[in-house]
Design a protein around this motif. Structure first.
Motif, PDB file in Angstrom:
ATOM      1  N   ASP A  53       4.693   3.358   7.264  1.00  0.00           N
ATOM      2  CA  ASP A  53       4.927   3.634   5.843  1.00  0.00           C
ATOM      3  C   ASP A  53       4.369   5.000   5.494  1.00  0.00           C
ATOM      4  N   VAL A  78      -9.926  -2.166  10.585  1.00  0.00           N
ATOM      5  CA  VAL A  78      -8.849  -2.855   9.841  1.00  0.00           C
ATOM      6  C   VAL A  78      -8.575  -4.266  10.334  1.00  0.00           C
ATOM      7  N   VAL A  90      -5.386   4.731   5.716  1.00  0.00           N
ATOM      8  CA  VAL A  90      -6.750   4.176   5.807  1.00  0.00           C
ATOM      9  C   VAL A  90      -7.697   5.346   6.112  1.00  0.00           C
ATOM     10  N   LEU A 118      -4.572  -9.033   8.498  1.00  0.00           N
ATOM     11  CA  LEU A 118      -4.467  -8.357   9.796  1.00  0.00           C
ATOM     12  C   LEU A 118      -5.260  -9.089  10.877  1.00  0.00           C
ATOM     13  N   TYR A 119      -6.345  -9.733  10.451  1.00  0.00           N
ATOM     14  CA  TYR A 119      -7.146 -10.507  11.402  1.00  0.00           C
ATOM     15  C   TYR A 119      -6.280 -11.628  11.998  1.00  0.00           C
ATOM     16  N   PHE A 125     -12.129  -7.430   5.987  1.00  0.00           N
ATOM     17  CA  PHE A 125     -12.248  -5.989   5.760  1.00  0.00           C
ATOM     18  C   PHE A 125     -11.162  -5.495   4.811  1.00  0.00           C
ATOM     19  N   ARG A 126     -11.586  -4.699   3.840  1.00  0.00           N
ATOM     20  CA  ARG A 126     -10.626  -4.024   2.953  1.00  0.00           C
ATOM     21  C   ARG A 126     -11.143  -2.598   2.782  1.00  0.00           C
ATOM     22  N   ALA A 127     -10.274  -1.636   3.022  1.00  0.00           N
ATOM     23  CA  ALA A 127     -10.711  -0.242   2.914  1.00  0.00           C
ATOM     24  C   ALA A 127     -10.990   0.112   1.458  1.00  0.00           C
ATOM     25  N   THR A 179       0.690   4.950   7.330  1.00  0.00           N
ATOM     26  CA  THR A 179       0.096   4.098   8.362  1.00  0.00           C
ATOM     27  C   THR A 179       1.204   3.557   9.241  1.00  0.00           C
ATOM     28  N   GLY A 184      -6.319  -9.154  -2.703  1.00  0.00           N
ATOM     29  CA  GLY A 184      -6.195  -9.046  -1.240  1.00  0.00           C
ATOM     30  C   GLY A 184      -7.408  -9.700  -0.619  1.00  0.00           C
ATOM     31  N   THR A 185      -7.217 -10.294   0.557  1.00  0.00           N
ATOM     32  CA  THR A 185      -8.323 -11.067   1.143  1.00  0.00           C
ATOM     33  C   THR A 185      -8.998 -10.342   2.298  1.00  0.00           C
ATOM     34  N   GLY A 186      -8.256  -9.409   2.896  1.00  0.00           N
ATOM     35  CA  GLY A 186      -8.822  -8.760   4.091  1.00  0.00           C
ATOM     36  C   GLY A 186      -8.732  -9.691   5.286  1.00  0.00           C
ATOM     37  N   ALA A 222      -7.984   0.954  -0.570  1.00  0.00           N
ATOM     38  CA  ALA A 222      -7.122  -0.214  -0.833  1.00  0.00           C
ATOM     39  C   ALA A 222      -7.687  -1.041  -1.983  1.00  0.00           C
ATOM     40  N   ILE A 264      -0.830   4.836   1.269  1.00  0.00           N
ATOM     41  CA  ILE A 264      -2.145   5.439   1.003  1.00  0.00           C
ATOM     42  C   ILE A 264      -2.962   5.684   2.282  1.00  0.00           C
ATOM     43  N   PHE A 304       1.664   0.375  12.052  1.00  0.00           N
ATOM     44  CA  PHE A 304       1.149  -0.733  12.850  1.00  0.00           C
ATOM     45  C   PHE A 304       2.163  -1.027  13.927  1.00  0.00           C
ATOM     46  N   TYR A 364       0.798  -1.223   0.000  1.00  0.00           N
ATOM     47  CA  TYR A 364       0.000   0.000   0.000  1.00  0.00           C
ATOM     48  C   TYR A 364       0.839   1.286   0.000  1.00  0.00           C
TER      49      TYR A 364
END
Ligand code: ADP
Length: 577
Positions: free
Chosen positions: A504, A517, A509, A539-540, A522-524, A563, A534-536, A527, A507, A565, A480
Motif C-alpha cells: 500500500d 509488527v 511503520v 498480524l500476530y 503491538f501497535r505503532a 508498506t 485496533g487490537t495489535g 497507527a 502511513i 507484507f 492504514y
C-alpha cells in the motif's frame, strides 16, 4: 609499576644466585686447574734456572779449577809463573788478567790480556775479605767491580800452597760479559736469568748495562730467601712476587749456586708464565655467566609457569563459583518461569472464558442493531439511524476484538485447529480481492489485483485460516492508507512456492518499530494516532497461521511511504504437521 619492580628484583636475585651457585660449582675444577697451572709454570721455570745454574757453575768451576791448578803449579815452581798464567789466559777467555800477590797482600806480578803492566797497576789486597779467605786456604770470589773501561768484573782469589804452606795468592779478573754468554737464556719475551752475589748485588744479567747499574735485589723477599737461607724458591709463595725493574709483575724462581755463595734466578712476567691461569679464569667466567644465564632463564620460565598456574587455578575457582551461581540462577529462573507459565495459563483461561461469555451477548446486540436498521428502516429518524449505526459498528469491533482474543488464546494453547485440504488457492484469493476492492473503493483508494492468469496448482492449506490471514493483511492496508492511495494485491506461483503480497501507499511503520509488527498487542505510534481502534493482534495471528503452513511472513515499510507484507507458502506433498 610496583609489580614490575618486584619482578625485576626477583629476577636479579635469581640471576645473582645462579652466578653464585655456578661459580661455587666451577671452583671444583677451577682451583685444581689453577694450582696445576701454577705448579707447571714453577716446574718449567725451575728447569730453566737449573740449566742456567749448571752453565754458570760449569764456567766458574772451569775457571776455578784452572786457577787452582795454576796456583799450585806456580807455588811449586815460581819461575814458571809467566808460562802458567799465559796458559790460564789462553784457555779462559773470560779471564782478563791474572796476577800474583804475596801474603802481605801486595801484588807483584800481573799478566793482562790487552795491556802492558806498570808498577802502578799492582793492587794492594791486604784489606780485602776475599783475600783473607784465600789466605785461609779457600778459593774465593771477590765483589763485583766496574773496570775503568766500564766492564763488569769479579775477582777470583786462589791460594798458592806448597806442602800445605800458603805463600801467596793467585788473583784473576773475570769479565762478566764473557760469562754472560755462557748462560743459556731462554728465548721468552721479557724473561731472563740473573745472578746475585752473597750481598744481593746483581752480578750477572744478559744485559750488561743492567749489571753496570749495580742494583741490589735484597729488597726482593724471594732474593733474600735464596741468598740468606740458601734455599730454592719455587715462586709459588705469595711473597715471591715482585714488580720487576721494567715495572712488570714478575714470576720468579731462584736457587743458590754452590760456588761463591751466588744465587741464580729466573724471572718472567706473570702474564706470560701464568697465561694458562688467565685462560682458565676467563673460560670459567664465561662458563659461569652463560650457565647462570641459562639457569636464570629456566628458573624465570618456571616461575612464570608457576604464576600462570596459580592464576589458572584462581580462574578455575572463580569459574566454579560463577558456575555454581549460574546453576542457582537457572534454578530460580526455571521456578519463576514455571510460575509465569502457570499465571499465563490462568490468564489464557480467563481470556477464553471471558471472551466466550462476551461473544454470545455481543452477537445478540449486533443482530439487534442490524435487525433494527434493516427492518425498521422507514420508522427511523436520521439521528436514530446514526445512533444505531454507531452501535452496530461498535458491536462489530467488539466482536472482532473478542474473536482476535479467542484466536490468540487458541494459538497459545495449541488448539487453533487446522484443517488442511488439497485445492487450488485461486478462488480464495479472488474472493479476498473482491471483498476488499469494494472496501477500498468506498474509502477512495485505488485497488489493483495482479493475480495469476490461470489457477495455481493445488496445495494443502486451511482455507478458513488462510482467508483470515489474507483479510487481516488487506484490512490493514485499507485501514492504514489514506484516500487517493493505492493498494496492490499480488499472487504468483514461483516454482513450488506461492507468493502473496499486499502493498500500500499508506502511513507505513516507523523504521525503529518495524521489527515489532508481528508482536502480540503491538501497535505503532503513528497507527495509534491515525486509527484509534485496533487490537495489535491481527498480524500476530496472521504470522502464526502462515507458519503453521510451513510458510514465512515478512514486512517492508517506510514511514509515510507505504508498506508491503509478503507471505510465501511452500507446496508440499503432504499436509503440514
Ligand atoms: P491492528 O491493525 O489491529 O492495530 P495488527 O496486528 O493488524 O493490529 O497490526 C499491528 C500494527 O502494525 C498496527 O497497529 C500498525 O501499526 C502496523 N500495521 C499493520 N499493517 C500496516 C499497514 N498496512 N500500514 C501501516 N501500518 C501497519
Amino acid at each position: 609499576m610496583h609489580g614490575s619492580r618486584r619482578t625485576f628484583l626477583h629476577d636479579a636475585a635469581v640471576f645473582v644466585l645462579s652466578v653464585a651457585v655456578l661459580a661455587l660449582l666451577n671452583l671444583v675444577w677451577v682451583i685444581p686447574t689453577i694450582r696445576a697451572t701454577y705448579s707447571s709454570a714453577s716446574t718449567l721455570a725451575l728447569a730453566t734456572v737449573e740449566r742456567a745454574r749448571a752453565d754458570v757453575t760449569f764456567s766458574l768451576r772451569a775457571m776455578q779449577n784452572s786457577l787452582e791448578d795454576a796456583a799450585e803449579e806456580i807455588a811449586y815452581d815460581p819461575a814458571r809463573k809467566k808460562i802458567v798464567l799465559n796458559r790460564v789466559l789462553k784457555y779462559n777467555p773470560a779471564i782478563k788478567s791474572a796476577g800474583i800477590a804475596g801474603i802481605d797482600g801486595r801484588e807483584t806480578f800481573i799478566l793482562d790480556r790487552f795491556r802492558f803492566i806498570t808498577p802502578a797497576d799492582f793492587g794492594d789486597y791486604r784489606s780485602a775479605g776475599s783475600f783473607s779467605s784465600a789466605l785461609a786456604g779457600a778459593v774465593t770470589f771477590g765483589d763485583l767491580y766496574i773496570s775503568p773501561e766500564q766492564e763488569p768484573h769479579i775477582t777470583l782469589f786462589a791460594p798458592m800452597a806448597r806442602a800445605g804452606v800458603i805463600d801467596g795468592v793467585l788473583i784473576a779478573d773475570i769479565n762478566i760479559r764473557d760469562l754472560v754468554s755462557a748462560i743459556h737464556t731462554p728465548e721468552i719475551t721479557q724473561s731472563h736469568v740473573y745472578v746475585v752475589d752473597e750481598n744481593g748485588y746483581q752480578i750477572i744479567h744478559p744485559n750488561v748495562s743492567a749489571i753496570l747499574r749495580r742494583p741490589n735485589f735484597l729488597s726482593r723477599p724471594i732474593v733474600r730467601k735464596v741468598v740468606r737461607d740458601r734455599a730454592t724458591a719455587d715462586g709459588l709463595a705469595p711473597e715471591d712476587r715482585y714488580v720487576s725493574e721494567d715495572g712488570v709483575s714478575a714470576f720468579t724462581v731462584g736457587m743458590p749456586i754452590a760456588i761463591a755463595d751466588f744465587s741464580i734466578f729466573f724471572e718472567t712476567p706473570r702474564s706470560v708464565a701464568l697465561a694458562g691461569v688467565r685462560q682458565v679464569v676467563v673460560f670459567a667466567g664465561i662458563t659461569v655467566l652463560v650457565g647462570a644465564l641459562a639457569l636464570f632463564l629456566i628458573i624465570r620460565a618456571r616461575n612464570r609457569l608457576q604464576r600462570l598456574n596459580v592464576r589458572s587455578v584462581d580462574l578455575l575457582k572463580e569459574n566454579y563459583e560463577v558456575g555454581k551461581m549460574l546453576v542457582r540462577r537457572d534454578l530460580e529462573l526455571t521456578r519463576a518461569n514455571a510460575r509465569l507459565e502457570e499465571l499465563d495459563e490462568v490468564k489464557s483461561e480467563f481470556v477464553t472464558i471471558a471472551a466466550h461469555q462476551l461473544r454470545t451477548p455481543l452477537t445478540g446486540i449486533r443482530w439487534s442493531y442490524q435487525t433494527l436498521l434493516e427492518e425498521g428502516a422507514e420508522a427511523l429518524t436520521s439521528v436514530q439511524r446514526r445512533v444505531l449505526q454507531g452501535g452496530l459498528g461498535a458491536s462489530l469491533r467488539m466482536i472482532n476484538l473478542v474473536n482476535d482474543l479467542l484466536n490468540v488464546a487458541r494459538i497459545e494453547e495449541g488448539r487453533f485447529g487446522f484443517h488442511f485440504t488439497l485445492q487450488s488457492p485461486f478462488k480464495m484469493i479472488q474472493r479476498a480481492a473482491e471483498r476488499f476492492r469494494k472496501a477500498a473503493r468506498d474509502k477512495g483508494i485505488e485497488f489493483k489485483a495482479e493475480l495469476p492468469p490461470a489457477p495455481p496448482r493445488p496445495f494443502f492449506f486451511d482455507e478458513e485460516k488462510m482467508s483470515l490471514a489474507l483479510d487481516n493483511m488487506l484490512d490493514n492496508a485499507v485501514k492504514y492508507t489514506e484516500p487517493a492511495g493505492t493498494i496492490t494485491f499480488r499472487a504468483a506461483e514461483e516454482g513450488n512456492i506461492l507468493r502473496i503480497s499486499v502493498s500500500d501507499t499508506g502511513i507505513g511503520v516507523p523504521a525503529d518499530q518495524v521489527h515489532r509488527v508481528f508482536a502480540k498487542f503491538f501497535r505503532a505510534g503513528n497507527a495509534l494516532r491515525f486509527h484509534t481502534s485496533g487490537t495489535g493482534l491481527g498480524l500476530y495471528v496472521c504470522k502464526n497461521i502462515v507458519e503453521k503452513h510451513d510458510g514465512a511472513m515478512s514486512v517492508e515499510s517506510r514511514e509515510g511511504k507505504g508498506t508491503k507484507f509478503t507471505i510465501t507458502l511452500p507446496r508440499a506433498e503432504k499436509p503440514p504437521a
